[in-house]
Write a protein that holds these residues in place. Structure first.
Motif, PDB file in Angstrom:
ATOM      1  N   ARG A 157     109.945  22.400  70.309  1.00  0.00           N
ATOM      2  CA  ARG A 157     108.834  21.464  70.528  1.00  0.00           C
ATOM      3  C   ARG A 157     107.968  21.292  69.283  1.00  0.00           C
ATOM      4  NH1 ARG A 157     111.644  20.434  74.237  1.00  0.00           N
ATOM      5  NH2 ARG A 157     111.309  20.947  76.398  1.00  0.00           N
ATOM      6  N   THR A 158     107.652  22.429  68.596  1.00  0.00           N
ATOM      7  CA  THR A 158     106.794  22.354  67.413  1.00  0.00           C
ATOM      8  C   THR A 158     107.370  23.186  66.278  1.00  0.00           C
ATOM      9  OG1 THR A 158     105.418  24.228  68.077  1.00  0.00           O
ATOM     10  CG2 THR A 158     104.690  22.058  68.797  1.00  0.00           C
ATOM     11  N   VAL A 159     107.135  22.700  65.063  1.00  0.00           N
ATOM     12  CA  VAL A 159     107.551  23.410  63.863  1.00  0.00           C
ATOM     13  C   VAL A 159     106.337  23.508  62.958  1.00  0.00           C
ATOM     14  CG1 VAL A 159     109.070  23.384  61.851  1.00  0.00           C
ATOM     15  CG2 VAL A 159     109.913  22.533  64.052  1.00  0.00           C
ATOM     16  N   SER A 160     106.028  24.725  62.495  1.00  0.00           N
ATOM     17  CA  SER A 160     104.908  24.949  61.581  1.00  0.00           C
ATOM     18  C   SER A 160     105.450  25.511  60.275  1.00  0.00           C
ATOM     19  CB  SER A 160     103.913  25.949  62.177  1.00  0.00           C
ATOM     20  OG  SER A 160     103.396  25.475  63.389  1.00  0.00           O
ATOM     21  N   PHE A 161     105.130  24.818  59.174  1.00  0.00           N
ATOM     22  CA  PHE A 161     105.555  25.273  57.849  1.00  0.00           C
ATOM     23  C   PHE A 161     104.361  25.842  57.098  1.00  0.00           C
ATOM     24  CE2 PHE A 161     108.668  21.752  58.572  1.00  0.00           C
ATOM     25  CZ  PHE A 161     109.833  22.492  58.490  1.00  0.00           C
ATOM     26  N   GLY A 162     104.544  27.033  56.525  1.00  0.00           N
ATOM     27  CA  GLY A 162     103.520  27.614  55.676  1.00  0.00           C
ATOM     28  C   GLY A 162     104.068  27.871  54.286  1.00  0.00           C
ATOM     29  N   GLY A 163     105.154  27.230  53.941  1.00  0.00           N
ATOM     30  CA  GLY A 163     105.763  27.402  52.629  1.00  0.00           C
ATOM     31  C   GLY A 163     106.441  26.116  52.216  1.00  0.00           C
ATOM     32  N   SER A 164     107.381  26.198  51.288  1.00  0.00           N
ATOM     33  CA  SER A 164     108.012  24.980  50.787  1.00  0.00           C
ATOM     34  C   SER A 164     109.541  25.095  50.805  1.00  0.00           C
ATOM     35  CB  SER A 164     107.538  24.699  49.363  1.00  0.00           C
ATOM     36  OG  SER A 164     107.868  25.797  48.526  1.00  0.00           O
ATOM     37  N   ASP A 165     110.171  23.919  50.717  1.00  0.00           N
ATOM     38  CA  ASP A 165     111.631  23.806  50.661  1.00  0.00           C
ATOM     39  C   ASP A 165     112.331  24.449  51.858  1.00  0.00           C
ATOM     40  OD1 ASP A 165     111.637  22.449  48.153  1.00  0.00           O
ATOM     41  OD2 ASP A 165     111.239  24.381  47.176  1.00  0.00           O
ATOM     42  N   ASN A 166     111.747  24.320  53.035  1.00  0.00           N
ATOM     43  CA  ASN A 166     112.347  24.820  54.268  1.00  0.00           C
ATOM     44  C   ASN A 166     112.953  23.647  55.035  1.00  0.00           C
ATOM     45  OD1 ASN A 166     111.431  27.712  54.243  1.00  0.00           O
ATOM     46  ND2 ASN A 166     109.444  26.686  54.096  1.00  0.00           N
ATOM     47  N   THR A 167     113.972  23.934  55.853  1.00  0.00           N
ATOM     48  CA  THR A 167     114.624  22.894  56.645  1.00  0.00           C
ATOM     49  C   THR A 167     114.791  23.375  58.078  1.00  0.00           C
ATOM     50  OG1 THR A 167     115.884  22.138  54.714  1.00  0.00           O
ATOM     51  CG2 THR A 167     116.705  21.473  56.866  1.00  0.00           C
ATOM     52  N   VAL A 168     114.477  22.500  59.029  1.00  0.00           N
ATOM     53  CA  VAL A 168     114.749  22.765  60.435  1.00  0.00           C
ATOM     54  C   VAL A 168     115.634  21.636  60.947  1.00  0.00           C
ATOM     55  CG1 VAL A 168     113.771  22.947  62.759  1.00  0.00           C
ATOM     56  CG2 VAL A 168     112.615  24.047  60.825  1.00  0.00           C
ATOM     57  N   VAL A 169     116.760  21.988  61.554  1.00  0.00           N
ATOM     58  CA  VAL A 169     117.696  21.023  62.127  1.00  0.00           C
ATOM     59  C   VAL A 169     117.742  21.284  63.620  1.00  0.00           C
ATOM     60  CG1 VAL A 169     120.064  20.166  62.121  1.00  0.00           C
ATOM     61  CG2 VAL A 169     119.054  21.040  59.993  1.00  0.00           C
ATOM     62  N   TRP A 170     117.401  20.256  64.424  1.00  0.00           N
ATOM     63  CA  TRP A 170     117.453  20.416  65.875  1.00  0.00           C
ATOM     64  C   TRP A 170     118.537  19.505  66.424  1.00  0.00           C
ATOM     65  CZ3 TRP A 170     114.757  16.204  64.337  1.00  0.00           C
ATOM     66  CH2 TRP A 170     114.675  15.121  65.198  1.00  0.00           C
ATOM     67  N   ASP A 171     119.048  19.862  67.624  1.00  0.00           N
ATOM     68  CA  ASP A 171     120.170  19.127  68.204  1.00  0.00           C
ATOM     69  C   ASP A 171     119.763  18.314  69.423  1.00  0.00           C
ATOM     70  OD1 ASP A 171     122.935  18.395  68.440  1.00  0.00           O
ATOM     71  OD2 ASP A 171     123.176  19.881  70.018  1.00  0.00           O
ATOM     72  N   ASP A 172     119.090  18.927  70.386  1.00  0.00           N
ATOM     73  CA  ASP A 172     118.751  18.257  71.653  1.00  0.00           C
ATOM     74  C   ASP A 172     117.253  18.039  71.777  1.00  0.00           C
ATOM     75  OD1 ASP A 172     121.416  18.256  72.563  1.00  0.00           O
ATOM     76  OD2 ASP A 172     121.224  20.303  73.314  1.00  0.00           O
ATOM     77  N   GLY A 173     116.901  17.104  72.633  1.00  0.00           N
ATOM     78  CA  GLY A 173     115.500  16.865  72.933  1.00  0.00           C
ATOM     79  C   GLY A 173     114.835  15.949  71.922  1.00  0.00           C
ATOM     80  N   PRO A 174     113.560  15.674  72.166  1.00  0.00           N
ATOM     81  CA  PRO A 174     112.822  14.773  71.269  1.00  0.00           C
ATOM     82  C   PRO A 174     112.498  15.448  69.939  1.00  0.00           C
ATOM     83  CG  PRO A 174     111.368  15.670  72.953  1.00  0.00           C
ATOM     84  CD  PRO A 174     112.750  16.137  73.294  1.00  0.00           C
ATOM     85  N   GLU A 175     112.143  14.641  68.973  1.00  0.00           N
ATOM     86  CA  GLU A 175     111.761  15.166  67.659  1.00  0.00           C
ATOM     87  C   GLU A 175     110.552  16.074  67.817  1.00  0.00           C
ATOM     88  OE1 GLU A 175     110.575  13.614  63.176  1.00  0.00           O
ATOM     89  OE2 GLU A 175     111.218  12.191  64.695  1.00  0.00           O
ATOM     90  N   PRO A 176     110.608  17.276  67.215  1.00  0.00           N
ATOM     91  CA  PRO A 176     109.486  18.198  67.365  1.00  0.00           C
ATOM     92  C   PRO A 176     108.256  17.741  66.578  1.00  0.00           C
ATOM     93  CG  PRO A 176     111.175  19.133  65.938  1.00  0.00           C
ATOM     94  CD  PRO A 176     111.726  17.851  66.475  1.00  0.00           C
ATOM     95  N   THR A 177     107.095  18.201  67.021  1.00  0.00           N
ATOM     96  CA  THR A 177     105.839  17.981  66.311  1.00  0.00           C
ATOM     97  C   THR A 177     105.822  18.917  65.107  1.00  0.00           C
ATOM     98  OG1 THR A 177     104.738  17.483  68.390  1.00  0.00           O
ATOM     99  CG2 THR A 177     103.326  18.069  66.531  1.00  0.00           C
ATOM    100  N   VAL A 178     105.415  18.386  63.940  1.00  0.00           N
ATOM    101  CA  VAL A 178     105.444  19.172  62.710  1.00  0.00           C
ATOM    102  C   VAL A 178     104.024  19.400  62.212  1.00  0.00           C
ATOM    103  CG1 VAL A 178     106.252  19.248  60.319  1.00  0.00           C
ATOM    104  CG2 VAL A 178     107.710  18.257  62.101  1.00  0.00           C
ATOM    105  N   GLN A 179     103.710  20.657  61.886  1.00  0.00           N
ATOM    106  CA  GLN A 179     102.452  21.035  61.256  1.00  0.00           C
ATOM    107  C   GLN A 179     102.815  21.649  59.911  1.00  0.00           C
ATOM    108  OE1 GLN A 179     100.928  23.773  64.133  1.00  0.00           O
ATOM    109  NE2 GLN A 179     100.475  22.177  65.626  1.00  0.00           N
ATOM    110  N   GLU A 180     102.288  21.068  58.831  1.00  0.00           N
ATOM    111  CA  GLU A 180     102.715  21.494  57.510  1.00  0.00           C
ATOM    112  C   GLU A 180     101.538  21.811  56.609  1.00  0.00           C
ATOM    113  OE1 GLU A 180     105.718  19.982  53.989  1.00  0.00           O
ATOM    114  OE2 GLU A 180     105.446  18.744  55.744  1.00  0.00           O
TER     115      GLU A 180
END
Length: 191
Positions: A157-180
């Motif tokens: 549901r949500t992805v929180s980034f506290g750094g750089s050059d990271n990747t999240v790949v999801w397969d099912d469901g709606p696009e997650p909310t991103v906090q960067e």
């Protein structure tokens, strides 16, 4: 033929076939026929109580091998969450996984340069460190601190980034909310 002798021969044939199967699979057993005269005891792997060659107590090799082969190719009905993945990067990560751990409500991955599979669902997947690759079934929230981490997740549901050059790949469901709070982070759907 005496019906009693025919019945004994059938029992011996069945016992022989069973013993051949058990011996082929590494098991042993013994049969005690109290109606037979007892003069000497033979090991369970040797069976020569019948004088009639047509009533051999040793099963043919094809009969003994069939159950062993069938058991070794049996598949389970448990669904593997990775079965429907076609994304080449995700498949490469699965092939290179070094360790599998069970999910907990808050699963934390610490360290660097690891390829880890997390089986099960977690509320929070927290990744601390750099250059980690994590494959997870489902995570309600993913929190990444550090750089160069890649996460493959079925649903989040949500992805929180506290750094750089990271990747999240999801397969099912709606696009997650991103906090960067970092930079150059990517969130994409599986190909």
């Amino acid at each position: 033929m005496n019906p009693m002798n025919h019945g004994r021969k059938l029992i011996l044939v069945a016992a022989g076939a069973t013993s051949a199967i058990l011996l082929a699979s590494g098991c042993s057993f013994s049969v005690n026929d109290s109606s037979a005269p007892t003069t000497a005891t033979q090991p369970a792997s040797v069976s020569s109580t019948s004088a009639d060659p047509s009533a051999s107590s040793v099963a043919p090799a094809s009969t003994a091998a069939a159950p062993t082969t069938q058991a070794s190719t049996r598949t389970t009905d448990v669904d593997d969450p990775d079965d429907d993945i076609t994304d080449p990067e995700w498949l490469e990560a699965i092939a290179n996984s070094e360790k599998t751990i069970a999910a907990t409500p808050t699963t934390t991955i610490s360290g660097s340069d690891q390829v880890i599979t997390v089986r099960g669902d977690c509320d929070v997947l927290a990744i601390h460190g750099s250059d980690n690759t994590v494959i997870v079934d489902d995570a309600t929230s993913i929190e990444i601190s550090g750089s160069g981490n890649t996460v493959f997740v079925d649903d989040t549901r949500t992805v929180s980034f506290g750094g750089s050059d990271n990747t999240v790949v999801w397969d099912d469901g709606p696009e997650p909310t991103v906090q960067e709070s970092g930079s150059d982070n990517i969130v994409r759907q599986a190909r």
